[in-house]
Design an enzyme around this catalytic site. Structure first.
Site, mmCIF file in Angstrom:
data_model
loop_
_atom_site.group_PDB
_atom_site.id
_atom_site.type_symbol
_atom_site.label_atom_id
_atom_site.label_comp_id
_atom_site.label_asym_id
_atom_site.label_seq_id
_atom_site.Cartn_x
_atom_site.Cartn_y
_atom_site.Cartn_z
ATOM 1 N N ASP B 159 0.861 -1.187 0.000
ATOM 2 C CA ASP B 159 0.000 0.000 0.000
ATOM 3 C C ASP B 159 0.896 1.235 0.000
ATOM 4 O O ASP B 159 1.432 1.615 1.042
ATOM 5 C CB ASP B 159 -0.902 0.013 1.241
ATOM 6 C CG ASP B 159 -1.967 -1.084 1.196
ATOM 7 O OD1 ASP B 159 -1.764 -2.081 0.473
ATOM 8 O OD2 ASP B 159 -2.998 -0.950 1.890
ATOM 9 N N LYS B 222 -6.937 3.323 -3.202
ATOM 10 C CA LYS B 222 -7.357 3.322 -1.799
ATOM 11 C C LYS B 222 -7.566 4.753 -1.349
ATOM 12 O O LYS B 222 -6.821 5.643 -1.750
ATOM 13 C CB LYS B 222 -6.249 2.629 -0.995
ATOM 14 C CG LYS B 222 -6.414 2.589 0.494
ATOM 15 C CD LYS B 222 -5.313 1.727 1.130
ATOM 16 C CE LYS B 222 -5.246 1.921 2.637
ATOM 17 N NZ LYS B 222 -4.137 1.184 3.246
ATOM 18 N N LYS B 258 -10.357 0.291 -2.316
ATOM 19 C CA LYS B 258 -10.218 0.047 -0.882
ATOM 20 C C LYS B 258 -10.438 1.318 -0.088
ATOM 21 O O LYS B 258 -9.599 2.207 -0.092
ATOM 22 C CB LYS B 258 -8.814 -0.515 -0.585
ATOM 23 C CG LYS B 258 -8.547 -0.720 0.911
ATOM 24 C CD LYS B 258 -7.199 -1.340 1.180
ATOM 25 C CE LYS B 258 -6.896 -1.348 2.672
ATOM 26 N NZ LYS B 258 -5.555 -1.864 2.976
#
Lengths: 649, 322
Positions: B159, B222, B258
């Site tokens: 991430d 995300k 996400k």
């Protein structure tokens, strides 16, 4: 525990990830229907009216087809009873102080709040509309609406000084209407002191419940009466002599028929309910599509939506629209997670017939216009031209002395004048209000030089020298009073919509005005100034007996104003009015003349439902501020446009 | 398996033309965000099934300065057994192999997580944050190095945070080039790109940053790190989901989404699921394309399932902590 339940198991839902039912209980609505023994009549004068020997209509759950109740169809005498009750109640209700009415309306809003669960359940059950729409939108807005109009009633003595309630208002509702639409029409009528008789289609229980709630407040039982009956009863209500005004909301054809049957009664129409949406390439397409979905498929309005998409984003927009439509959920109205109540087979067949009709339709053929050769004697396109029929009429004063000839206007002159006005309309409407006011100011200055001519002109008609002078002076004032821009009614309001709301007064378009015979100069100038200030272009018919002062004004108009903006036709009022009323391309018509003429104007305007303002033969004191100027002119000369200005990113 | 987003054919210039004319109508998006929370709801069996589904989307996360081996180990065990066995049995769901989608930790804790999961005998992926998480205000070189080291330690999902400065100053090409380098540094690991939407200034910027991140080869986009003042919100999600759908329509590639930060209640989780279902459709409702970054959410879901099964509300000590 799980195995005893019917329906899909957790395991299965885990794989499919479907939505499940979210049923809302209909028990309270059924309990209320039970209090009426499942028999619904009418609610008149604070009491249930259940006359015997009436045709009954079943009220069905539109989704399951279960019978909810039976309804008695009204007959003409039931309508008469309701109108009489409203008429009796009017005396008391209209004589109350605004503050008293405000208090009563607030109590009604409280009653709605107290019984809102029953109201939304019943409405959703009987109409099949999604309960979320009714609960989250109709109910709170209906209460807000009542509170708003209570506020208006409270301030009424000041804000609407000199205005009187008209009397009994007849409200006619179509087979599909929402609770909110009904409240929008009832609340303002009650607030100003009118009483209401609503004619609803059979098998619509919610209006009856509302009337019962209003009746149970105790005081003023007859102010809201609800009668359920079939469409043929509409004319019985509309033509009842005690009904002063009729509000109709529904299909265009029905509105047209009603306009024709009830000339002589003031009629306010909200027809078609079809809104136009423009989608341009600068839009956030996804958000725009959400807006379209909300407007078209949300159980809010029975009307359709006409969507115009700019060609450059056609494919993108249609693709998004199609994708979004697959997500719409349709089901039982009393389910908390559906977007629309299920539509029956009839609705589907109707939609298919529309699609079929559209596919078969050829491209529209161009309209044919009679060719116009501009060679008439009326004031058209900024100059005097010979009239179509080459006929002139003499103008004489009371003693019979001849003062001149004016053109006898014909249908062809009307057509030319309307066409010229249309050509001048766009550039005039796009001028700023200040620029328009400045030109009127200049006209006043120019007419000052003609003061002596105008005065003697009026004297020859038989006015005393003093009265003639006074009329000229007042006419010049009327041209100048529009100089203040705040008089134009533009306001900016802060609302809860994230962004201010701008209220504009938009021009009506081509406005035809038939001036009264009396006050040949003052009435003409007042009407001209008002209509021009709001950006309309004009076809005016001055006083039939004495049009000369108006034609004097035209001399200056031709120098100052764009050609075609103001056209003046003289001749027989009846004939020219007829041509104007039947002309489908004039957007509005004001008529100041006989009662018979007023009726004709209303009847003839039904063709394309132009907005009309008639005086029904009542004379007007044009030299008084209250009748010769004032807010009524502003409201009539323009249409209100609301612009929401969203902002932020 | 990593998807090869749009690695061939199109030049970066062509990509940039996709975002040139974008304009997001903020009031309309806020309105839609308000509606979506009121228009869909699930009850009873549907609620339980949806909540269990939500568990399988969770990236169970601990990102704290005081993380140690023992709480990472506990996290991993909870990821393997997210809902009490007896509760699952009552629902006839014990054989479905319900676990969270991944565990997510700081780079220095990747080794601990890999070890703990191996000991628990499962193959739940380990995700690591990287590239100067959460602010991204370090030099490019150490940011890239962080990715490589985390992958070496056994993280299979990375991430990364983007450089907000590049967005706020409109340097879209530079942003594209940076994320391309992250992509290369990841090798076979999944790249999840954190946009830190709370710091991007406008919804239009969020749409553009989403597009750039997908063009540069992200497998997921995300919302937030969970450390900004504003984290996962519905308006932001709507804009990102529409970007994902537009990208799919243009290229045929499905990119995952996400949301992370601030998603704490079971009720919120249900709204997120219906948001995905409404905006993208059922095919996005799987762990390969949808994740929820959360830590305390799981406990609330377990409490709701406990309540459904027993009719009673559990206290926290009745359910194993993560």
């Amino acid at each position: 525990m799980a195995e005893t339940r019917a329906g899909p198991q957790v395991r299965e839902i885990f794989n499919t990830m479907e939505y499940g039912p979210v049923p809302e209980s209909d028990a309270c609505a059924l309990a209320w229907l039970d209090t009426q023994n499942r028999q619904l009549g009418h609610y008149v004068d604070g009491k249930w009216l259940k006359p015997g020997q009436r045709k009954t209509v079943p009220c069905l759950d539109p989704i399951t087809g279960d019978s909810l109740a039976v309804c008695f169809e009204a007959q003409a005498e039931d309508v008469v009873a309701a109108v009489e009750a409203a008429q009796t109640a009017f005396t008391d209700w209209s004589s109350q102080a605004g503050a008293q009415r405000a208090q009563h309306l607030t109590r009604l809003a409280k009653a709605i709040q107290k019984h809102q669960k029953l109201l939304w359940t019943l409405e959703s059950l009987a109409t099949g509309r999604a309960v979320r729409e009714v609960r989250d939108r109709d109910m709170p807005l209906a209460q807000q609406l009542l509170c708003y109009h209570a506020g208006q009633a409270y301030a009424q003595e000041k804000a609407l000084a000199g205005w009187e309630p008209v009397g009994v208002v007849g409200l006619i509702l179509p087979p599909t209407f929402t609770f909110l639409e009904m409240m929008r029409r009832i609340a303002p009528a009650l607030a100003v002191g009118c009483t209401v008789v609503a004619l609803v289609p059979p098998a619509c229980p919610t209006p009856l419940l509302l009337a019962q709630l209003a009746g149970e407040l105790g005081a003023f039982p007859g102010i809201l009466n609800v009668v359920s009956g079939p469409a043929p009863l509409r004319s019985a209500l509309a033509s009842h002599p005690a009904v002063q005004k009729v509000a109709f909301y529904g299909a265009v054809e029905e509105g047209r028929a009603l306009r024709r049957t009830c000339t002589g009664t003031e009629l306010s129409l909200a027809l078609g309910a079809e809104s136009l949406l423009l989608l341009t390439e600068t839009a956030d397409l996804d958000s725009a599509v959400e807006g379209v979905v909300d407007a078209a498929w949300s159980d809010r309005s029975p009307g359709g939506v006409r969507l115009l998409i700019q060609e450059s984003v056609w494919d993108e927009a249609v693709r998004r629209l199609q994708a979004r439509m697959t997500r719409l959920r349709v089901g039982r109205g009393l389910d908390g997670a559906v977007d629309m109540g299920t539509r029956g087979a009839a609705a589907i067949a109707q939609a298919e017939s529309y699609v079929h009709q559209a596919q078969k339709q050829d491209p529209p053929s161009p309209l044919s216009h009679p060719s116009s050769v501009p060679r008439y004697g009326c004031f058209v396109k900024g100059r005097f031209q010979a009239p179509g029929g080459q006929n002139f009429r003499p103008i004489q004063d009371l003693s019979g002395t001849l003062h001149g000839y004016v053109a006898e206007g014909t249908a062809k002159d009307v057509q030319d004048a309307v066409e010229a006005a249309h050509q001048a309309a766009p550039s005039w409407a796009s001028q700023s209000p200040e620029a328009r006011a400045a030109l009127l100011w200049a006209l006043a200055a120019a007419l000052e030089h003609r003061e002596s001519v105008l005065t003697s002109c009026l004297e020859r008609q038989g006015k005393g020298p003093k009265a003639a002078q006074e009329e000229v002076k007042q006419s010049l004032e009327r041209l100048r009073e529009w100089r203040t821009p705040q008089a134009l009614g533009r306001t900016l309001q802060a609302t809860g919509l994230r962004g201010p709301v701008l209220q504009l007064q938009e021009p009506l378009g081509v406005l035809a005005i038939v001036c009264p015979d009396e006050w040949p100069l003052l009435a003409f100038v007042t009407l001209l100034a008002t209509a021009l200030t709001y950006g309309n272009s004009l076809v005016m018919v001055p006083s039939e007996d004495y049009p000369l002062p108006a034609l004097e004004v035209c001399q200056e108009v031709s120098d100052l104003f764009p050609a075609g903006l103001v056209n003046v036709l003289t001749g027989s009022h009846d004939h020219v009015t007829r041509c104007l009323a039947l002309h489908q391309d004039a957007q509005a018509l004001w008529y100041f003349g006989s009662a018979q003429g007023s009726q004709f104007v209303e009847w003839a305007s039904a063709g394309h439902l132009k907005s009309v303002w008639v005086n029904r033969g009542a004379p007007r004191a044009w030299d008084q501020e209250t009748q010769g100027a004032g807010p009524e002119f502003r409201l009539r000369a323009s249409r209100t446009k609301i612009l929401w200005l969203p902002m932020g990113d | 398996m990593r998807r090869h987003a749009v690695r061939s054919g199109n030049t970066s210039q062509q990509y940039l033309s996709w975002i040139a004319k974008v304009q997001v109508n903020q009031p309309a998006v806020l309105r839609r965000a308000g509606q979506i929370q009121a228009r869909r709801t699930v009850k009873k069996e549907w609620e339980v099934a949806w909540l269990l589904k939500a568990v399988t989307f969770i990236d169970l996360t601990t990102l704290s300065g005081d993380d140690t081996f023992s709480n990472v180990q506990r996290l991993c065990y909870k990821a393997k057994y997210p809902i009490r066995e007896d509760l699952l049995k009552a629902l006839d769901m014990h054989d479905k192999g319900i676990t969270t989608a991944a565990v997510c930790v700081y780079p220095a804790r990747v080794c601990d997580a890999v070890k703990a999961l191996k000991a628990a005998g499962c193959n739940i992926p380990v995700a690591s944050v990287a590239t100067g998480f959460p602010a991204g205000q370090t030099h490019l070189q150490p940011r890239l190095e962080e990715i490589r080291l985390a992958v070496e330690d056994g993280a299979t999902e990375i991430d990364v945070v983007i450089n907000r400065t590049l967005v706020l100053t409109g340097q879209w090409k530079a942003l594209y080039d940076e994320i391309r380098q992250f992509r290369k540094a990841c090798g076979e690991a999944h790249l999840k790109t954190i946009l830190a939407t709370g710091e991007l200034g406008s919804l239009t910027n969020i749409y553009k940053a989403s597009m750039i991140a997908m063009m540069a080869g992200s497998d997921f986009i995300k919302t937030s790190t969970g450390k900004e003042a504003v984290n996962a919100t519905f308006p932001v999600a709507i804009v990102m989901l529409r970007a994902i759908r537009d990208f799919f329509w243009k290229t045929g590639n499905k990119i995952g989404f996400k949301p992370a930060g601030g998603i704490r209640s079971a009720k919120d989780a249900l709204v997120w699921l219906s948001l995905i279902k409404e905006e993208l459709g059922d095919e996005w409702l799987k762990p390969e394309l949808f994740r929820i970054g959360a830590s305390t959410l799981l406990l609330d879901i377990e409490k709701q399932i406990f309540h459904h099964g027993t009719g009673r509300h559990a206290t926290y000590h009745e359910l194993p902590m993560s």
